[in-house]
Design a protein around this motif. Sequence first.
Motif, PDB file in Angstrom:
ATOM      1  N   ASP A 101       0.826  -0.820  -0.129  1.00  0.00           N
ATOM      2  CA  ASP A 101      -0.012  -0.354  -0.077  1.00  0.00           C
ATOM      3  C   ASP A 101       0.743   0.851   0.267  1.00  0.00           C
ATOM      4  O   ASP A 101       0.876   2.351  -0.856  1.00  0.00           O
ATOM      5  CB  ASP A 101      -0.770   0.198   1.014  1.00  0.00           C
ATOM      6  CG  ASP A 101      -1.936   1.142   1.413  1.00  0.00           C
ATOM      7  OD1 ASP A 101      -2.815   1.521   0.213  1.00  0.00           O
ATOM      8  OD2 ASP A 101      -2.210   1.592   1.827  1.00  0.00           O
ATOM      9  N   GLU A 102       2.061   1.106   0.822  1.00  0.00           N
ATOM     10  CA  GLU A 102       2.856   2.339   0.650  1.00  0.00           C
ATOM     11  C   GLU A 102       3.326   2.639  -1.129  1.00  0.00           C
ATOM     12  O   GLU A 102       3.277   4.397  -1.111  1.00  0.00           O
ATOM     13  CB  GLU A 102       3.677   1.855   2.015  1.00  0.00           C
ATOM     14  CG  GLU A 102       4.924   2.990   2.369  1.00  0.00           C
ATOM     15  CD  GLU A 102       6.097   2.675   2.741  1.00  0.00           C
ATOM     16  OE1 GLU A 102       7.128   3.123   3.312  1.00  0.00           O
ATOM     17  OE2 GLU A 102       6.025   1.792   3.857  1.00  0.00           O
ATOM     18  N   PHE A 103       3.684   1.415  -1.171  1.00  0.00           N
ATOM     19  CA  PHE A 103       4.295   1.158  -2.905  1.00  0.00           C
ATOM     20  C   PHE A 103       3.502   2.048  -3.579  1.00  0.00           C
ATOM     21  O   PHE A 103       3.809   3.006  -4.141  1.00  0.00           O
ATOM     22  CB  PHE A 103       4.876   0.265  -3.112  1.00  0.00           C
ATOM     23  CG  PHE A 103       6.177   0.305  -3.396  1.00  0.00           C
ATOM     24  CD1 PHE A 103       7.177   0.000  -2.229  1.00  0.00           C
ATOM     25  CD2 PHE A 103       7.533  -0.470  -4.020  1.00  0.00           C
ATOM     26  CE1 PHE A 103       8.504   0.200  -1.922  1.00  0.00           C
ATOM     27  CE2 PHE A 103       8.802   0.308  -3.422  1.00  0.00           C
ATOM     28  CZ  PHE A 103       9.213  -0.042  -2.858  1.00  0.00           C
ATOM     29  N   ALA A 104       2.349   1.813  -3.633  1.00  0.00           N
ATOM     30  CA  ALA A 104       0.817   1.714  -4.113  1.00  0.00           C
ATOM     31  C   ALA A 104       0.306   3.138  -4.205  1.00  0.00           C
ATOM     32  O   ALA A 104       0.531   4.437  -5.510  1.00  0.00           O
ATOM     33  CB  ALA A 104       0.276   1.719  -3.895  1.00  0.00           C
ATOM     34  N   LYS A 105       0.487   4.050  -2.851  1.00  0.00           N
ATOM     35  CA  LYS A 105       0.378   5.758  -2.419  1.00  0.00           C
ATOM     36  C   LYS A 105       1.271   6.218  -3.521  1.00  0.00           C
ATOM     37  O   LYS A 105       1.878   7.038  -3.861  1.00  0.00           O
ATOM     38  CB  LYS A 105      -0.090   5.501  -1.119  1.00  0.00           C
ATOM     39  CG  LYS A 105      -1.247   5.081  -0.716  1.00  0.00           C
ATOM     40  CD  LYS A 105      -1.513   5.520   0.602  1.00  0.00           C
ATOM     41  CE  LYS A 105      -3.170   4.812   0.963  1.00  0.00           C
ATOM     42  NZ  LYS A 105      -3.567   3.904   0.909  1.00  0.00           N
ATOM     43  N   THR A 106       2.920   5.847  -3.112  1.00  0.00           N
ATOM     44  CA  THR A 106       4.164   6.784  -3.220  1.00  0.00           C
ATOM     45  C   THR A 106       3.994   6.310  -4.765  1.00  0.00           C
ATOM     46  O   THR A 106       4.124   7.797  -4.826  1.00  0.00           O
ATOM     47  CB  THR A 106       5.542   6.040  -2.673  1.00  0.00           C
ATOM     48  OG1 THR A 106       5.060   5.369  -1.346  1.00  0.00           O
ATOM     49  CG2 THR A 106       6.112   6.562  -3.054  1.00  0.00           C
ATOM     50  N   ILE A 107       3.860   6.160  -5.071  1.00  0.00           N
ATOM     51  CA  ILE A 107       3.763   5.964  -6.890  1.00  0.00           C
ATOM     52  C   ILE A 107       2.906   7.118  -7.789  1.00  0.00           C
ATOM     53  O   ILE A 107       3.323   7.558  -9.036  1.00  0.00           O
ATOM     54  CB  ILE A 107       4.419   4.855  -7.728  1.00  0.00           C
ATOM     55  CG1 ILE A 107       5.754   3.854  -7.312  1.00  0.00           C
ATOM     56  CG2 ILE A 107       3.839   4.490  -9.087  1.00  0.00           C
ATOM     57  CD1 ILE A 107       5.235   2.168  -7.532  1.00  0.00           C
ATOM     58  N   GLN A 156       1.075   9.351  -6.036  1.00  0.00           N
ATOM     59  CA  GLN A 156       1.393  10.336  -6.007  1.00  0.00           C
ATOM     60  C   GLN A 156       2.146  11.041  -6.949  1.00  0.00           C
ATOM     61  O   GLN A 156       1.362  11.764  -7.395  1.00  0.00           O
ATOM     62  CB  GLN A 156       1.669  10.589  -4.434  1.00  0.00           C
ATOM     63  CG  GLN A 156      -0.121  10.572  -3.816  1.00  0.00           C
ATOM     64  CD  GLN A 156       0.819  10.619  -2.557  1.00  0.00           C
ATOM     65  OE1 GLN A 156       1.851  10.780  -2.147  1.00  0.00           O
ATOM     66  NE2 GLN A 156      -0.280  10.487  -0.922  1.00  0.00           N
ATOM     67  N   GLN A 157       3.354  10.439  -7.173  1.00  0.00           N
ATOM     68  CA  GLN A 157       4.110  10.173  -7.837  1.00  0.00           C
ATOM     69  C   GLN A 157       3.681  11.132  -9.443  1.00  0.00           C
ATOM     70  O   GLN A 157       4.288  11.751 -10.145  1.00  0.00           O
ATOM     71  CB  GLN A 157       5.965   9.815  -7.823  1.00  0.00           C
ATOM     72  CG  GLN A 157       5.728   9.513  -6.179  1.00  0.00           C
ATOM     73  CD  GLN A 157       7.564   9.698  -6.461  1.00  0.00           C
ATOM     74  OE1 GLN A 157       7.829   8.733  -7.716  1.00  0.00           O
ATOM     75  NE2 GLN A 157       8.267   9.811  -5.738  1.00  0.00           N
ATOM     76  N   GLY A 164      -3.170  -2.928  -1.968  1.00  0.00           N
ATOM     77  CA  GLY A 164      -2.690  -1.725  -2.423  1.00  0.00           C
ATOM     78  C   GLY A 164      -3.514  -1.055  -3.189  1.00  0.00           C
ATOM     79  O   GLY A 164      -3.844  -0.777  -3.803  1.00  0.00           O
ATOM     80  N   ASP A 165      -3.818   0.591  -2.525  1.00  0.00           N
ATOM     81  CA  ASP A 165      -4.231   1.515  -3.980  1.00  0.00           C
ATOM     82  C   ASP A 165      -3.599   3.029  -3.697  1.00  0.00           C
ATOM     83  O   ASP A 165      -2.955   3.154  -2.420  1.00  0.00           O
ATOM     84  CB  ASP A 165      -5.369   1.602  -3.267  1.00  0.00           C
ATOM     85  CG  ASP A 165      -6.394   1.789  -4.442  1.00  0.00           C
ATOM     86  OD1 ASP A 165      -7.005   1.170  -5.266  1.00  0.00           O
ATOM     87  OD2 ASP A 165      -6.499   3.026  -4.334  1.00  0.00           O
ATOM     88  N   SER A 166      -3.648   3.931  -4.815  1.00  0.00           N
ATOM     89  CA  SER A 166      -2.984   4.472  -4.495  1.00  0.00           C
ATOM     90  C   SER A 166      -3.819   6.270  -3.459  1.00  0.00           C
ATOM     91  O   SER A 166      -2.537   7.045  -3.862  1.00  0.00           O
ATOM     92  CB  SER A 166      -2.383   5.174  -5.416  1.00  0.00           C
ATOM     93  OG  SER A 166      -3.672   5.234  -6.419  1.00  0.00           O
ATOM     94  N   TYR A 167      -4.836   5.327  -3.517  1.00  0.00           N
ATOM     95  CA  TYR A 167      -6.286   6.441  -3.013  1.00  0.00           C
ATOM     96  C   TYR A 167      -6.815   5.876  -2.253  1.00  0.00           C
ATOM     97  O   TYR A 167      -6.985   7.138  -1.085  1.00  0.00           O
ATOM     98  CB  TYR A 167      -7.100   7.455  -4.183  1.00  0.00           C
ATOM     99  CG  TYR A 167      -6.256   8.344  -4.979  1.00  0.00           C
ATOM    100  CD1 TYR A 167      -5.723   9.226  -4.768  1.00  0.00           C
ATOM    101  CD2 TYR A 167      -5.312   7.612  -6.368  1.00  0.00           C
ATOM    102  CE1 TYR A 167      -5.224   9.848  -5.875  1.00  0.00           C
ATOM    103  CE2 TYR A 167      -4.662   8.280  -7.543  1.00  0.00           C
ATOM    104  CZ  TYR A 167      -4.406   9.281  -7.055  1.00  0.00           C
ATOM    105  OH  TYR A 167      -4.359  10.686  -8.097  1.00  0.00           O
ATOM    106  N   GLU A 168      -6.992   4.885  -1.859  1.00  0.00           N
ATOM    107  CA  GLU A 168      -8.215   4.667  -0.922  1.00  0.00           C
ATOM    108  C   GLU A 168      -7.147   3.158   0.234  1.00  0.00           C
ATOM    109  O   GLU A 168      -6.624   3.093  -0.381  1.00  0.00           O
ATOM    110  CB  GLU A 168      -9.548   3.289  -1.721  1.00  0.00           C
ATOM    111  CG  GLU A 168      -9.804   4.297  -3.191  1.00  0.00           C
ATOM    112  CD  GLU A 168     -10.498   5.055  -2.274  1.00  0.00           C
ATOM    113  OE1 GLU A 168     -10.995   5.364  -0.797  1.00  0.00           O
ATOM    114  OE2 GLU A 168     -11.176   6.180  -2.839  1.00  0.00           O
ATOM    115  N   ASN A 169      -8.352   3.157   0.902  1.00  0.00           N
ATOM    116  CA  ASN A 169      -7.345   2.147   2.181  1.00  0.00           C
ATOM    117  C   ASN A 169      -7.762   0.475   1.420  1.00  0.00           C
ATOM    118  O   ASN A 169      -8.649   0.479   1.664  1.00  0.00           O
ATOM    119  CB  ASN A 169      -8.199   2.739   3.640  1.00  0.00           C
ATOM    120  CG  ASN A 169      -7.482   1.585   5.144  1.00  0.00           C
ATOM    121  OD1 ASN A 169      -6.974   0.309   4.374  1.00  0.00           O
ATOM    122  ND2 ASN A 169      -8.422   1.846   5.744  1.00  0.00           N
ATOM    123  N   PRO A 170      -6.375   0.259   1.550  1.00  0.00           N
ATOM    124  CA  PRO A 170      -7.548  -1.476   0.948  1.00  0.00           C
ATOM    125  C   PRO A 170      -7.322  -2.032   1.811  1.00  0.00           C
ATOM    126  O   PRO A 170      -8.721  -3.126   1.644  1.00  0.00           O
ATOM    127  CB  PRO A 170      -5.522  -2.379   0.589  1.00  0.00           C
ATOM    128  CG  PRO A 170      -4.842  -0.443   1.990  1.00  0.00           C
ATOM    129  CD  PRO A 170      -5.311   0.136   1.464  1.00  0.00           C
TER     130      PRO A 170
END
Length: 590
Positions: free
Chosen positions: A71-77, A79-80, A96-102
Amino acid sequence: MTVFTRIQWRLAVWFSIVVLAGMGVTGFVITDYTADNQIANLRSRAEKEAKLAVAIFSPLFTTHASQSRFDEFAKTIGQQTDTCITVIAPDGTVLGDSYENPQTMENSATRPEVVSALIEGYGEAIRYSTTAGQRLLYVALPVASDTGPAGVVRIALSLTSVENAVDYIRTLFISLTAITFALALIVSVLLARRTALPVSRVTQSARKLSLGEVHPALVTNLKDEVGQLINAFNELASSLQRKLRDLTAERDKIAVVLSAMADGVIMVDPEGQVAFANPAAEILFNFKSDRAVGQNLIEIVRDHEIDAMVKACLSTGKEQTIQLESGKTRRFLQAIAIPLHQNQTRSGVLVLFQDLTELRSLQTMRRELIGNISHELRTPLASIKAMAETLADGAIDDRKTAQDFLAKINAEVDRLTRLTTELTELSHIESGKAELHLEPSDLKTLIELTVARLAPLAQRQGVSISIELPPDLPAVTVDRERIQQVIANIVHNAIKFTPSGGKITISAAPEGETVSVRVQDTGIGISSEDIPHVFERFWRADRARSSGGTGLGLAIAKHIVQAHGGTIQVESELGKGSTFSFSLPLRQVK
């Protein structure tokens, strides 16, 4: 005629519709192409980003990283790169999800793009996302491992830009189409009107001609097909007007004849529907011709015999004749169905209805009259013949017997004379040959004089007669002798059928424009079955008890009252007496 049924508008509208359809198809193709092209570009971008994401997340799957790490990797990538990335385990669990809580996201095992990615190595879907509140393009790729797919990486891209581009192109084409349609409509209307105007003039003239109006010749300088049409129409109109005048004259003659006919006439088409009916037929079957036309014959005449006769005529082409009693009007009719032909083709049936009710009634009355007269003459003549033969055989030498027989013969002759006189009088009254000597008369005096003449007969019968008249009884203009005859016949009839000790009451009273006279007795009465026949010739309810009468008295009374413009009726109940009443108008009958 509405606007859009005119030829100029039809030409203009169809031309404009073709232009509109062409623009619409072009706009649809371009819009669809633009949408497909935009989606293809998004798909290509999503595939690249998905491949990049697979490369980034593969080490995490190899090292069996924790969910929080994914989830940390998904949100970091995410946002970038401003990309929506979702990492999904093979069992559908969101890692993991770039915006939501998995942990709050639903299991994605059934998502079509996830299923396709796990099975086929690539998955794609377009649907509305309730989380993002817009339509998204989903592209999913599997993360490979030695034992099979270790997971799925899914990229989601918004379709808003595609939809905005499509909406812009659609709006642009709608505007261009509206402008083009308006210009095409204006041009086509001008061209169509120039073409259709001469045709419109012909149409207006044809309509006037159909209404029977005088047709002025149309003037045209055109040498084309339209000009030829106008010239041909002018010739046709002149010819039709001549024929129409001839047909109108013939139609008026036939209409007068059919309207004046006493016989009913109904014309039926080959389908059995009414095409024409004259007034006599309307009266016979009680219908209106304007409502009857177009209906089946059986619905109008309501008689299956007539319907069957017409169908037989239609099927055989031969004339059919029947006699029947109409159940609807209770009249005796003779119906004749005559087949009609036009150009050697059956065009329907002409049905002629002859009302034979009066003729049949007259024949019945004549037979009954002859029978009644024969019956009335047979008894006295037989009696006279028997007594004459007895006298001829020697009884004439016995003076007492001879005198008795001669007295009886004289009585029978008097009876025959009275019968002949009453028959002659009845015949004169019925035929209208009897003259009424009308003069103002006191009805009270007429009643009292008549009762005085019949008083001895009433005394011998043991019947009392009372007169109950108002003091202000108005005078009537009548034939005195004949009204006295009416009163005498009714009172004499009451005396004859009232037992000894009975009572007869005579009363009179004004009723509006008439004076009503009532003769009420306490006699034997008349049965309900016999009441309709009381005023018929030779009718006697009890022949054994009334053999002394001729059976013509009440019939004569009825016709005398009717000749004065009045009415006569009887009310009676068996065993409870009878009431005969007749009315006379206060005004003189002209």
